[in-house]
Scaffold this motif. Structure first.
Motif, mmCIF file in Angstrom:
data_model
loop_
_atom_site.group_PDB
_atom_site.id
_atom_site.type_symbol
_atom_site.label_atom_id
_atom_site.label_comp_id
_atom_site.label_asym_id
_atom_site.label_seq_id
_atom_site.Cartn_x
_atom_site.Cartn_y
_atom_site.Cartn_z
ATOM 1 N N GLN A 204 -62.721 -31.982 -33.498
ATOM 2 C CA GLN A 204 -61.951 -30.750 -33.608
ATOM 3 C C GLN A 204 -60.494 -31.069 -33.904
ATOM 4 O O GLN A 204 -60.062 -32.217 -33.826
ATOM 5 C CB GLN A 204 -62.077 -29.954 -32.305
ATOM 6 C CG GLN A 204 -63.511 -29.588 -31.949
ATOM 7 C CD GLN A 204 -63.617 -28.921 -30.595
ATOM 8 O OE1 GLN A 204 -62.618 -28.511 -29.991
ATOM 9 N NE2 GLN A 204 -64.850 -28.815 -30.090
ATOM 10 N N GLU A 205 -59.722 -30.050 -34.246
ATOM 11 C CA GLU A 205 -58.294 -30.243 -34.485
ATOM 12 C C GLU A 205 -57.607 -30.689 -33.195
ATOM 13 O O GLU A 205 -58.064 -30.397 -32.084
ATOM 14 C CB GLU A 205 -57.659 -28.942 -34.982
ATOM 15 C CG GLU A 205 -58.084 -28.527 -36.382
ATOM 16 C CD GLU A 205 -57.329 -27.310 -36.860
ATOM 17 O OE1 GLU A 205 -56.426 -26.839 -36.120
ATOM 18 O OE2 GLU A 205 -57.621 -26.821 -37.959
ATOM 19 N N PHE A 206 -56.501 -31.410 -33.361
ATOM 20 C CA PHE A 206 -55.717 -31.828 -32.201
ATOM 21 C C PHE A 206 -55.366 -30.601 -31.372
ATOM 22 O O PHE A 206 -54.847 -29.615 -31.904
ATOM 23 C CB PHE A 206 -54.453 -32.548 -32.669
ATOM 24 C CG PHE A 206 -53.590 -33.059 -31.548
ATOM 25 C CD1 PHE A 206 -54.023 -34.117 -30.757
ATOM 26 C CD2 PHE A 206 -52.362 -32.480 -31.284
ATOM 27 C CE1 PHE A 206 -53.226 -34.597 -29.735
ATOM 28 C CE2 PHE A 206 -51.561 -32.945 -30.267
ATOM 29 C CZ PHE A 206 -51.996 -34.014 -29.482
ATOM 30 N N PRO A 207 -55.657 -30.610 -30.061
ATOM 31 C CA PRO A 207 -55.523 -29.400 -29.248
ATOM 32 C C PRO A 207 -54.102 -28.910 -29.029
ATOM 33 O O PRO A 207 -53.892 -27.750 -28.673
ATOM 34 C CB PRO A 207 -56.159 -29.816 -27.911
ATOM 35 C CG PRO A 207 -56.071 -31.303 -27.883
ATOM 36 C CD PRO A 207 -56.218 -31.747 -29.309
ATOM 37 N N GLY A 208 -53.114 -29.747 -29.224
ATOM 38 C CA GLY A 208 -51.729 -29.321 -29.019
ATOM 39 C C GLY A 208 -51.246 -29.614 -27.613
ATOM 40 O O GLY A 208 -52.028 -29.663 -26.650
ATOM 41 N N ILE A 209 -49.946 -29.790 -27.472
ATOM 42 C CA ILE A 209 -49.365 -30.234 -26.203
ATOM 43 C C ILE A 209 -49.506 -29.187 -25.103
ATOM 44 O O ILE A 209 -49.665 -29.536 -23.922
ATOM 45 C CB ILE A 209 -47.887 -30.633 -26.398
ATOM 46 C CG1 ILE A 209 -47.321 -31.270 -25.126
ATOM 47 C CG2 ILE A 209 -47.066 -29.430 -26.837
ATOM 48 C CD1 ILE A 209 -48.016 -32.533 -24.700
ATOM 49 N N GLU A 210 -49.478 -27.919 -25.453
ATOM 50 C CA GLU A 210 -49.550 -26.886 -24.411
ATOM 51 C C GLU A 210 -50.915 -26.912 -23.715
ATOM 52 O O GLU A 210 -51.001 -26.837 -22.484
ATOM 53 C CB GLU A 210 -49.273 -25.498 -25.008
ATOM 54 C CG GLU A 210 -47.855 -25.323 -25.530
ATOM 55 C CD GLU A 210 -46.806 -25.506 -24.442
ATOM 56 O OE1 GLU A 210 -47.106 -25.180 -23.265
ATOM 57 O OE2 GLU A 210 -45.704 -25.983 -24.756
ATOM 58 N N LYS A 211 -51.981 -27.008 -24.503
ATOM 59 C CA LYS A 211 -53.320 -27.064 -23.908
ATOM 60 C C LYS A 211 -53.496 -28.336 -23.097
ATOM 61 O O LYS A 211 -54.045 -28.302 -21.983
ATOM 62 C CB LYS A 211 -54.386 -26.984 -24.998
ATOM 63 C CG LYS A 211 -55.809 -27.016 -24.447
ATOM 64 C CD LYS A 211 -56.841 -26.765 -25.524
ATOM 65 C CE LYS A 211 -58.254 -26.735 -24.939
ATOM 66 N NZ LYS A 211 -59.269 -26.419 -25.969
ATOM 67 N N LEU A 212 -53.044 -29.454 -23.626
ATOM 68 C CA LEU A 212 -53.180 -30.723 -22.912
ATOM 69 C C LEU A 212 -52.350 -30.717 -21.631
ATOM 70 O O LEU A 212 -52.741 -31.312 -20.618
ATOM 71 C CB LEU A 212 -52.759 -31.881 -23.811
ATOM 72 C CG LEU A 212 -53.626 -32.107 -25.048
ATOM 73 C CD1 LEU A 212 -53.050 -33.221 -25.908
ATOM 74 C CD2 LEU A 212 -55.071 -32.423 -24.656
ATOM 75 N N SER A 213 -51.226 -30.032 -21.673
ATOM 76 C CA SER A 213 -50.384 -29.915 -20.486
ATOM 77 C C SER A 213 -51.107 -29.140 -19.387
ATOM 78 O O SER A 213 -51.042 -29.502 -18.207
ATOM 79 C CB SER A 213 -49.069 -29.219 -20.853
ATOM 80 O OG SER A 213 -48.242 -29.092 -19.718
ATOM 81 N N ARG A 214 -51.829 -28.098 -19.772
ATOM 82 C CA ARG A 214 -52.598 -27.336 -18.783
ATOM 83 C C ARG A 214 -53.727 -28.184 -18.201
ATOM 84 O O ARG A 214 -53.997 -28.131 -16.995
ATOM 85 C CB ARG A 214 -53.167 -26.062 -19.417
ATOM 86 C CG ARG A 214 -52.115 -25.027 -19.782
ATOM 87 C CD ARG A 214 -52.762 -23.678 -20.074
ATOM 88 N NE ARG A 214 -53.648 -23.742 -21.234
ATOM 89 C CZ ARG A 214 -53.254 -23.539 -22.488
ATOM 90 N NH1 ARG A 214 -51.977 -23.279 -22.754
ATOM 91 N NH2 ARG A 214 -54.117 -23.595 -23.483
ATOM 92 N N ILE A 215 -54.386 -28.962 -19.035
ATOM 93 C CA ILE A 215 -55.475 -29.819 -18.566
ATOM 94 C C ILE A 215 -54.961 -30.845 -17.560
ATOM 95 O O ILE A 215 -55.609 -31.136 -16.553
ATOM 96 C CB ILE A 215 -56.135 -30.548 -19.755
ATOM 97 C CG1 ILE A 215 -56.887 -29.546 -20.631
ATOM 98 C CG2 ILE A 215 -57.098 -31.651 -19.273
ATOM 99 C CD1 ILE A 215 -57.414 -30.134 -21.929
ATOM 100 N N SER A 216 -53.772 -31.369 -17.817
ATOM 101 C CA SER A 216 -53.227 -32.426 -16.965
ATOM 102 C C SER A 216 -52.462 -31.910 -15.764
ATOM 103 O O SER A 216 -52.153 -32.684 -14.848
ATOM 104 C CB SER A 216 -52.288 -33.313 -17.788
ATOM 105 O OG SER A 216 -51.108 -32.599 -18.141
ATOM 106 N N ALA A 217 -52.142 -30.612 -15.749
ATOM 107 C CA ALA A 217 -51.301 -30.042 -14.687
ATOM 108 C C ALA A 217 -49.943 -30.735 -14.641
ATOM 109 O O ALA A 217 -49.336 -30.887 -13.581
ATOM 110 C CB ALA A 217 -51.995 -30.127 -13.335
ATOM 111 N N MET A 218 -49.471 -31.182 -15.810
ATOM 112 C CA MET A 218 -48.150 -31.788 -15.940
ATOM 113 C C MET A 218 -47.333 -30.974 -16.942
ATOM 114 O O MET A 218 -47.897 -30.265 -17.775
ATOM 115 C CB MET A 218 -48.247 -33.229 -16.468
ATOM 116 C CG MET A 218 -48.927 -34.231 -15.573
ATOM 117 S SD MET A 218 -48.932 -35.875 -16.374
ATOM 118 C CE MET A 218 -49.822 -36.838 -15.140
ATOM 119 N N SER A 219 -46.028 -31.115 -16.867
ATOM 120 C CA SER A 219 -45.191 -30.506 -17.892
ATOM 121 C C SER A 219 -45.399 -31.261 -19.191
ATOM 122 O O SER A 219 -45.786 -32.436 -19.182
ATOM 123 C CB SER A 219 -43.719 -30.588 -17.483
ATOM 124 O OG SER A 219 -43.264 -31.935 -17.539
#
Length: 291
Positions: A204-219
């Motif tokens: 799939q396309e690169f998910p983007g930093i905002e989605k990855l940030s939610r997955i990691s619970a990090m800023s």
């Protein structure tokens, strides 16, 4: 499947099972007669699902193998390894005498591992989450070892590459600690969730930093900084390398370039060609036909 005594002082146990009805446990008793290490490369998952167990961090605390990880253990202390039921398990357990490490990695000083173990309060066990490089190598090993005409040579070559990756990661983690960049267990857990998401969804396309940030619970800033420190790549760089390694494996099997591009998620083959050439220095067509 067991591949034992593949070289002097080196033993390999290969495990490729799925959906066991009971946990699978191995107990290595303390062995002081032969100074050796136990190296584990474990890819554990539920088909079609994300891994939910807590990955082991870079720590000296032993634990059951209910998650994907790589580890080094001083065999003098023994080791209990438990693989969970109802999951897919692909694992290699390598027991190698310290004097035989040179058979796997040329000019390697086995004492370097002992020094790192001792630097962590004389720990007998160190482990951290697996990466896509290990997964791809384990895939290759499990798919080819049964019918390979040169089974012993094939095993030694693949185990050597795995050990090389493990030692490189070992030294990276040690440098983080020395530089004061030690990551907490929660950090490594959060980062491993992101790493696995990038690997599972490489088509799939690169998910983007905002989605990855939610997955990691990090800023976003914290995630980008810590991921680069831990995995040695930017988030997109890691995602792209994994995607293109899958492409290279398909090309190794003589899959046509246009099919490969579609298989790994490129709608435009020319975009795939550009990305492949940027990563490896030559086009996928040249990779298929080097002469």
């Amino acid at each position: 499947m067991t591949v034992a005594g593949v070289s002097t002082g080196i033993e390999v146990l290969a495990i490729n099972v799925s959906m066991l009805s009971e946990d699978l446990t191995f107990s290595f008793l303390p062995s002081r007669s032969a100074s050796s290490y136990i190296l584990c490369f474990d890819d554990i998952s539920v088909p079609g699902k994300m891994e939910s167990d807590l990955p082991l961090a870079f720590t000296g605390i032993p634990g059951d193998k209910h998650n994907s990880s790589v580890s080094i253990t001083d065999a003098s202390y023994g080791k209990l390894i438990s693989y969970p039921k109802e999951k897919t398990i692909r694992a290699l357990i390598v027991r190698v005498q310290k004097s035989s490490m040179g058979h796997l990695i040329d000019d390697f000083d086995a004492g370097a591992i002992q020094n790192i173990l001792q630097s962590h309060d004389n720990a007998s066990f160190l482990s951290w989450p697996i990466t896509f490089k290990y997964r791809l190598l384990l895939n290759d090993f499990m798919s080819e070892i049964i019918q390979h005409p040169f089974r012993e040579l094939f095993t030694v070559r693949n185990v050597s590459v795995l050990v090389e990756y493990l030692l490189l990661q070992f030294f990276v983690m040690e440098k983080l600690v020395k530089d004061g960049n030690y990551l907490s267990t929660q950090d490594t857990h959060n980062l491993s969730k992101v790493e696995q998401h990038l690997c599972v969804h490489y088509k799939q396309e690169f998910p983007g930093i905002e989605k990855l940030s939610r997955i990691s619970a990090m800023s976003p800033t914290s995630l980008k900084t810590k991921f680069k420190k831990y995995y040695g790549e930017t988030l997109f760089g890691y995602y792209q390398k994994n995607k293109l390694e899958h492409a290279r494996k398909l090309l190794d099997n003589k899959v046509p370039v246009k099919v490969v591009a579609t298989e790994i998620g490129y709608s435009n083959p020319s975009h795939f060609t550009l990305a492949f050439k940027k990563e490896y220095g030559f086009s996928p067509w040249h990779y298929l036909n080097p002469h």
